[in-house]
Design a protein around this motif. Structure first.
Motif, PDB file in Angstrom:
ATOM      1  N   LEU A  93       0.834  -1.198   0.000  1.00  0.00           N
ATOM      2  CA  LEU A  93       0.000   0.000   0.000  1.00  0.00           C
ATOM      3  C   LEU A  93       0.869   1.249   0.000  1.00  0.00           C
ATOM      4  CD1 LEU A  93      -2.699   1.565   0.379  1.00  0.00           C
ATOM      5  CD2 LEU A  93      -2.457   1.170   2.845  1.00  0.00           C
ATOM      6  N   ALA A  94       0.559   2.164  -0.913  1.00  0.00           N
ATOM      7  CA  ALA A  94       1.210   3.476  -0.939  1.00  0.00           C
ATOM      8  C   ALA A  94       0.176   4.543  -0.610  1.00  0.00           C
ATOM      9  CB  ALA A  94       1.823   3.739  -2.309  1.00  0.00           C
ATOM     10  N   VAL A  95       0.465   5.345   0.424  1.00  0.00           N
ATOM     11  CA  VAL A  95      -0.402   6.466   0.789  1.00  0.00           C
ATOM     12  C   VAL A  95       0.254   7.730   0.260  1.00  0.00           C
ATOM     13  CG1 VAL A  95      -1.558   7.695   2.639  1.00  0.00           C
ATOM     14  CG2 VAL A  95      -1.133   5.237   2.859  1.00  0.00           C
ATOM     15  N   ILE A  96      -0.433   8.450  -0.626  1.00  0.00           N
ATOM     16  CA  ILE A  96       0.151   9.601  -1.316  1.00  0.00           C
ATOM     17  C   ILE A  96      -0.453  10.882  -0.755  1.00  0.00           C
ATOM     18  CG2 ILE A  96       0.479  10.713  -3.560  1.00  0.00           C
ATOM     19  CD1 ILE A  96       0.167   7.920  -4.826  1.00  0.00           C
ATOM     20  N   ALA A  97       0.407  11.739  -0.219  1.00  0.00           N
ATOM     21  CA  ALA A  97      -0.023  13.018   0.350  1.00  0.00           C
ATOM     22  C   ALA A  97       0.919  14.103  -0.138  1.00  0.00           C
ATOM     23  CB  ALA A  97      -0.029  12.943   1.876  1.00  0.00           C
ATOM     24  N   THR A  98       0.897  14.336  -1.444  1.00  0.00           N
ATOM     25  CA  THR A  98       1.734  15.355  -2.074  1.00  0.00           C
ATOM     26  C   THR A  98       0.835  16.287  -2.886  1.00  0.00           C
ATOM     27  OG1 THR A  98       2.092  14.024  -4.070  1.00  0.00           O
ATOM     28  CG2 THR A  98       3.644  13.714  -2.245  1.00  0.00           C
ATOM     29  N   PRO A  99       1.358  17.449  -3.340  1.00  0.00           N
ATOM     30  CA  PRO A  99       0.528  18.353  -4.141  1.00  0.00           C
ATOM     31  C   PRO A  99      -0.072  17.654  -5.355  1.00  0.00           C
ATOM     32  CG  PRO A  99       2.530  19.460  -3.458  1.00  0.00           C
ATOM     33  CD  PRO A  99       2.682  18.025  -3.047  1.00  0.00           C
ATOM     34  N   ALA A 100      -1.293  18.052  -5.725  1.00  0.00           N
ATOM     35  CA  ALA A 100      -2.054  17.377  -6.786  1.00  0.00           C
ATOM     36  C   ALA A 100      -1.256  17.252  -8.080  1.00  0.00           C
ATOM     37  CB  ALA A 100      -3.357  18.121  -7.035  1.00  0.00           C
ATOM     38  N   ALA A 101      -0.517  18.272  -8.440  1.00  0.00           N
ATOM     39  CA  ALA A 101       0.194  18.264  -9.719  1.00  0.00           C
ATOM     40  C   ALA A 101       1.242  17.160  -9.787  1.00  0.00           C
ATOM     41  CB  ALA A 101       0.839  19.620  -9.970  1.00  0.00           C
ATOM     42  N   THR A 102       1.727  16.708  -8.627  1.00  0.00           N
ATOM     43  CA  THR A 102       2.768  15.674  -8.612  1.00  0.00           C
ATOM     44  C   THR A 102       2.206  14.257  -8.604  1.00  0.00           C
ATOM     45  OG1 THR A 102       2.894  15.554  -6.186  1.00  0.00           O
ATOM     46  CG2 THR A 102       4.210  17.252  -7.272  1.00  0.00           C
ATOM     47  N   VAL A 103       0.933  14.122  -8.346  1.00  0.00           N
ATOM     48  CA  VAL A 103       0.350  12.800  -8.106  1.00  0.00           C
ATOM     49  C   VAL A 103       0.391  11.887  -9.324  1.00  0.00           C
ATOM     50  CG1 VAL A 103      -1.769  11.567  -7.484  1.00  0.00           C
ATOM     51  CG2 VAL A 103      -1.045  13.571  -6.162  1.00  0.00           C
ATOM     52  N   PRO A 104       0.041  12.338 -10.554  1.00  0.00           N
ATOM     53  CA  PRO A 104       0.078  11.405 -11.690  1.00  0.00           C
ATOM     54  C   PRO A 104       1.437  10.735 -11.872  1.00  0.00           C
ATOM     55  CG  PRO A 104      -1.113  13.391 -12.295  1.00  0.00           C
ATOM     56  CD  PRO A 104      -0.521  13.656 -10.955  1.00  0.00           C
ATOM     57  N   ALA A 105       2.516  11.497 -11.767  1.00  0.00           N
ATOM     58  CA  ALA A 105       3.846  10.913 -11.933  1.00  0.00           C
ATOM     59  C   ALA A 105       4.159   9.933 -10.804  1.00  0.00           C
ATOM     60  CB  ALA A 105       4.899  12.012 -11.984  1.00  0.00           C
ATOM     61  N   ILE A 106       3.742  10.269  -9.576  1.00  0.00           N
ATOM     62  CA  ILE A 106       3.993   9.378  -8.442  1.00  0.00           C
ATOM     63  C   ILE A 106       3.220   8.074  -8.603  1.00  0.00           C
ATOM     64  CG2 ILE A 106       3.600   9.093  -5.964  1.00  0.00           C
ATOM     65  CD1 ILE A 106       4.278  12.077  -5.659  1.00  0.00           C
ATOM     66  N   VAL A 107       1.966   8.161  -9.040  1.00  0.00           N
ATOM     67  CA  VAL A 107       1.185   6.942  -9.283  1.00  0.00           C
ATOM     68  C   VAL A 107       1.866   6.099 -10.355  1.00  0.00           C
ATOM     69  CG1 VAL A 107      -0.999   6.048 -10.195  1.00  0.00           C
ATOM     70  CG2 VAL A 107      -1.010   7.911  -8.520  1.00  0.00           C
ATOM     71  N   GLY A 108       2.389   6.768 -11.387  1.00  0.00           N
ATOM     72  CA  GLY A 108       3.106   6.035 -12.423  1.00  0.00           C
ATOM     73  C   GLY A 108       4.314   5.299 -11.876  1.00  0.00           C
ATOM     74  N   GLU A 109       5.066   5.938 -10.971  1.00  0.00           N
ATOM     75  CA  GLU A 109       6.219   5.281 -10.352  1.00  0.00           C
ATOM     76  C   GLU A 109       5.771   4.077  -9.511  1.00  0.00           C
ATOM     77  OE1 GLU A 109       8.299   8.163  -8.088  1.00  0.00           O
ATOM     78  OE2 GLU A 109       8.931   9.368  -9.813  1.00  0.00           O
ATOM     79  N   CYS A 110       4.649   4.229  -8.814  1.00  0.00           N
ATOM     80  CA  CYS A 110       4.140   3.126  -7.993  1.00  0.00           C
ATOM     81  C   CYS A 110       3.743   1.937  -8.866  1.00  0.00           C
ATOM     82  CB  CYS A 110       2.940   3.589  -7.167  1.00  0.00           C
ATOM     83  SG  CYS A 110       3.349   4.744  -5.830  1.00  0.00           S
ATOM     84  N   VAL A 111       3.077   2.213  -9.987  1.00  0.00           N
ATOM     85  CA  VAL A 111       2.684   1.141 -10.900  1.00  0.00           C
ATOM     86  C   VAL A 111       3.925   0.413 -11.412  1.00  0.00           C
ATOM     87  CG1 VAL A 111       1.647   0.632 -13.141  1.00  0.00           C
ATOM     88  CG2 VAL A 111       0.504   2.221 -11.567  1.00  0.00           C
ATOM     89  N   SER A 112       4.944   1.178 -11.793  1.00  0.00           N
ATOM     90  CA  SER A 112       6.186   0.570 -12.310  1.00  0.00           C
ATOM     91  C   SER A 112       6.901  -0.239 -11.239  1.00  0.00           C
ATOM     92  CB  SER A 112       7.119   1.660 -12.841  1.00  0.00           C
ATOM     93  OG  SER A 112       6.507   2.354 -13.916  1.00  0.00           O
TER      94      SER A 112
END
Length: 921
Positions: A93-112
């Protein structure tokens, strides 16, 4: 060869499969993770990142915690990592609490990185408008690259108190319990969390859904429906999201666990301009109510009722009817309870003569001698006990409410002790209202411990009883075995002709069918309509009138009418050919003088019928979320004034059609009043079934009216009809689909067994339940053992609670194909075999199972059914299918290997897992 292949339920024992097998539970990594990464973790006071890390560091949570922040090496005593890629082990489980603009890239890193699940707490997405919506679109694209599931964005997070998981930024974790609470409002959730801690209410899950970009209601209902630690599911809902997924999951789970919903937005403006009466009679909230009823979901109007219902449904049985008996030592509270009971749709039970006589033998002479049973203010514990025994045993009563107002020297705790033995004896709900605060507290503890729910006020208890009855009534309506209104559903010449009429109109860019076309459609689907003929000259009109028989009515017939154009006509009692010719000329002249130059195509001629019955309306409209909706009610010119109507989601069977009728005020009149003969209710139910099939078979129909539909003891006939179509520019993918998947007629086809016995292979229907009883009666013990891995009694296999899981299918989740044979001598139907394809939760795969009657084995039926199910799986775009098979079933093993299944070694119980990949076409 024994053609029996067993399929297994996932995680819990399913009565339709009767074999226990453990499958990995979807969303398990979200609710019971072995490792959690917090992306955006920080030590900054007051930050979300700090709160989440702090909440996860409690001793109760046994998983590993990995803070992720490129600016820190250590956060709250834990080693921090610059990115999810640097975390040293796989993350659940990854809990993401960063600014909205950064979230798509972070989700992409999590998927990878192979992260299994995620929670996006961050805000700033669709609630901000187009810019935020674009960010959500990017996140969705990243998720498609892998198998990661996501809660949020813009949410509080997730708690699983049983495992100490608090992946939120709330200040404390909920108490463990057996209620799953799901909410779209984080603010409401924190308020309920505070309340629950004060009231000591516990939860099996506490979920903030946020925007539901990925994980929606259907996913969560499936998860907690499978969860053995969850007894009920409570939902605070602001929007339904994927309506079909919600209803599909809810229909499956409500069989075993109540789903109780508090839906905001009831006061939203419901009506909108429409060409048909039906469109004006329906609104979004009305349709939502109908959807909840169809799925067995209970809707409540307050937060308190949400939790009251969870409590009473876990402690007490559902009432069999709406009749409540009230037992009291004070008249005033009983009157309040009675008023609320009647106002909310309940009824007072009429005391039987036997009960009244029994009460007379020991109650004071001045007792009420009726219901409410007022046993007077000097009642002691023994008087309460004896009266309660009699009231619960009364056959006219469906439940008992016991009211106690402290009076004199009576001890409320003693009365509670006397009621304890009756908590679960009679199969009826027993509720209590101990009034008085601190003076009755000990008695309330005794009652609640015994499983008897208590309420501070008797009117609350009466309302809760009515809600219990409404819940039971809806469930019973869904799963009562209907009668077969007509033969098996299959492609027919009539269906093809109906589609041709609709497509011909759309090809000419017409969105409104003519009256003649509308009545042709009704007749083709078996709905009686007045004879209507087209006349394009005075002579044709006169000839048509003579053929029909005077008196007649002439109406404008035009092929260029739009849905905004009034269909005019001469509604006169035309009694001879001269009058008909004059009327024809009057209509023709009127049309040619109209502004806009309406194209005159002639008139329709139909008989002028005397009403002699009740005017009804049957119609449909299309809801943006739930697709087609069927409407029934009082009809005629004042239909919108009276607004006596009920809604249902198609397709209907006879049971659901009857429930639709029951919801209207006119139903009592149709059943016969003041000496008038009743309408043929069974014929009216069959008409509604046919109409509902017409609507789901033809998605191009946007709205429809049969108004008036005249019903009397002698006949049911449509006098007028109107069909509004979707514009030709609206493609099929843009038309809202039915919320309940219609019968999959594409899987119906004839087939002949070895030896020449003909059968129809078709999906099962609820009406097949009696045939399935006879099917099981014909099975040998060996066939039963090879199918279910155990020998089960016939009484268990044919119990309604089990067969309803087999016959009442959601075709989005499960398709069972039966071999239906018609006995030549009697014309009766019998089922010779059944094959089942059941989708697995959270996977694009399904389990398959077969069962063939002994005398029809070795005739090619088993392998043909299996071939059909494989093709169904391909048509449903599944990736694979699997099944479980006993080692001794050698013949079946040879058969499935011929069809390409791979067989794994047997486990310690002698069970083989077999699977077939469908990716290679």
């Amino acid at each position: 060869m024994t053609e029996n292949l067993a399929g297994l339920a996932s995680g819990v024992q399913d009565p339709s499969h009767d074999v226990l097998h453990s499958e990995p539970r979807p969303l398990g990594a979200l609710f019971n993770p072995g490792s959690v990464a917090v992306i955006g973790a920080t030590e900054r006071e007051g930050s979300v990142g700090r709160a989440v890390v702090s909440n996860l560091r409690v001793p109760a949570f046994q998983g590993k915690v990995y803070p992720v922040n490129p600016q820190h090496r250590n956060i709250l005593g834990l080693v921090a990592y610059p990115s999810i890629r640097e975390v040293p082990e796989a993350v659940d489980l990854a809990v993401i609490a960063t600014p909205a603009a950064t979230v798509p890239a972070i989700v992409g890193e999590c998927v990878s990185a192979g992260v299994k699940s995620g929670i996006v707490i961050s805000a700033g997405f669709r609630e901000r408008g187009a810019e935020g919506q674009a960010l959500e679109t990017q996140i969705a694209q990243e998720l498609k690259r892998g198998h990661m599931r996501l809660i949020g964005p813009n949410c509080l997070g997730v708690m699983n108190p049983r495992f100490g998981l608090n992946a939120t930024f709330a200040q404390t974790i909920a108490r463990p319990g057996n209620v799953a609470f799901l909410s779209q409002s984080g603010a409401l959730q924190t308020a309920i969390l505070d309340w629950s801690l004060r009231e000591q209410v516990g939860f099996s899950g506490f979920v903030s859904t946020g925007s539901m970009l990925d994980i929606g209601w259907g996913d969560l209902i499936d998860y907690f429906g499978d969860d053995p630690g969850t007894q009920s599911i409570l939902i605070y809902m602001e929007s339904i999201g994927d309506a079909r997924a919600f209803l599909s999951a809810a229909r499956e789970v409500t069989l075993s666990k109540p789903i109780i919903v508090l839906k905001a937005g009831r006061s939203e403006a419901a009506s909108k301009a429409a060409a048909s009466h039906t469109g004006a009679l329906t609104g979004s909230d009305d349709v939502l109510e109908a959807a909840f009823r169809r799925a067995g979901v209970l809707r409540v109007n307050s937060i308190s009722d949400l939790f009251y219902m969870a409590e009473v449904l876990s402690k007490q049985p559902r009432p069999r009817g709406p009749k409540l008996t009230i037992l009291t030592n004070a008249g005033g509270p009983a009157v309040l309870a009675t008023d609320t009971l009647i106002a909310t749709g309940g009824e007072l039970a009429a005391l039987s003569a036997e009960s009244r006589d029994a009460l007379n033998r020991f109650l004071p002479a001045h007792w009420s001698h009726g219901n409410p049973i007022d046993i007077l203010g000097d009642a002691d514990a023994e008087r309460y006990q004896r009266a309660a025994e009699i009231a619960l045993a009364d056959p006219n009563s469906d439940g008992l409410l016991v009211i106690l107002a402290p009076q004199g020297m009576m001890n409320p705790a003693d009365v509670a002790e006397r009621l304890k033995p009756h908590a679960h004896v009679h199969g009826k709900p027993l509720l209590a209202s101990w009034m008085g605060g601190a003076s009755v507290a000990d008695g309330e503890v005794i009652l609640n411990t015994a499983g008897i729910p208590t309420f501070a006020y008797p009117d609350t208890a009466a309302r809760i009883f009515t809600l219990m009855w409404r819940y039971a009534y809806n469930l019973r309506g869904i799963y009562e075995t209907p009668v077969l209104a007509e033969g098996p559903q299959e492609e027919s010449e009539a269906r093809r002709k109906i589609r041709a009429i609709i497509e011909e109109a759309r090809s000419h860019e017409r969105t409104l069918l003519t009256e003649y076309e509308s009545k042709q459609i009704l007749k083709l689907c078996g709905i009686p309509a007045v004879e209507t003929r087209i006349a394009r000259s005075e002579e044709e009109a006169a000839a048509a009138a003579a053929a029909i028989g005077f008196p007649v009515v002439l109406k404008l017939h035009s092929e260029t009418i739009t849905h905004k154009t009034d269909v005019g006509g001469v509604k006169l009692n035309l009694v001879d050919a001269v009058a008909v010719r004059q009327a024809y000329r009057a209509i023709e002249s009127s049309v040619t003088q109209r502004a806009g130059g309406e194209s005159f195509q002639g008139v329709t001629v139909q008989p002028m019928l005397k009403m002699g019955g009740y005017e009804l309306i049957v119609g449909s409209t299309t809801d943006a979320q739930f697709g087609p909706v069927v409407v029934f009610g009082s009809g005629g010119e004042l239909v919108e004034v009276y607004s006596d109507r009920a809604l249902a989601l198609p397709p209907l069977n006879t049971t659901l059609a009857h429930r639709l009728l029951e919801q209207t005020r006119i139903f009592k009149a149709l059943s016969g009043v003041r000496g008038r003969k009743p309408v043929d209710i069974a014929a009216l139910e069959a008409l509604l079934v046919r109409f509902s099939r017409l609507i789901v078979d033809n998605p191009a129909i946007k709205e429809a009216d049969i108004n008036p539909l005249v019903a009397s003891a002698d006949r049911i006939i449509a006098l007028d009809a109107r069909f509004v179509l979707h514009d030709k520019s609206v493609v099929a993918s843009e038309i809202p689909k039915p919320a309940i998947r219609p019968y999959p007629v594409q899987y119906v086809s004839p087939w002949t067994m070895k030896g020449g016995t003909p059968v129809t292979l078709r999906p099962i229907v609820p009406e097949d339940e009696p045939l399935m009883v006879k099917f099981h009666e014909a099975l040998s013990e060996r066939s039963v053992f090879l199918r279910y891995f155990q020998v089960s009694k016939l009484s268990q296999r044919v119990a309604h609670d089990r067969l309803r899981r087999i016959c009442f299918l959601d075709y989005d989740r499960e398709i069972a194909i039966v071999a239906d044979h018609t006995v030549p001598d009697s014309g009766e139907h019998e089922i010779l075999a059944i094959g089942r394809l059941s989708k697995l939760h959270g996977k694009n795969a399904a389990e398959v199972a077969l069962l063939v009657r002994d005398e029809y084995q070795h005739r090619g039926l088993g392998i043909e059914l299996l071939r059909r199910l494989i093709q169904v799986a391909r048509d449903e775009h599944l990736d694979s299918i699997q099944a479980y098979m006993l080692s001794q079933n050698i013949e079946m093993r040879n058969l499935i290997e011929k069809l390409g299944f791979q067989v794994e070694p047997a486990d310690e119980d002698g069970v083989h897992l077999t699977s077939l990949s469908l990716n290679a076409r």
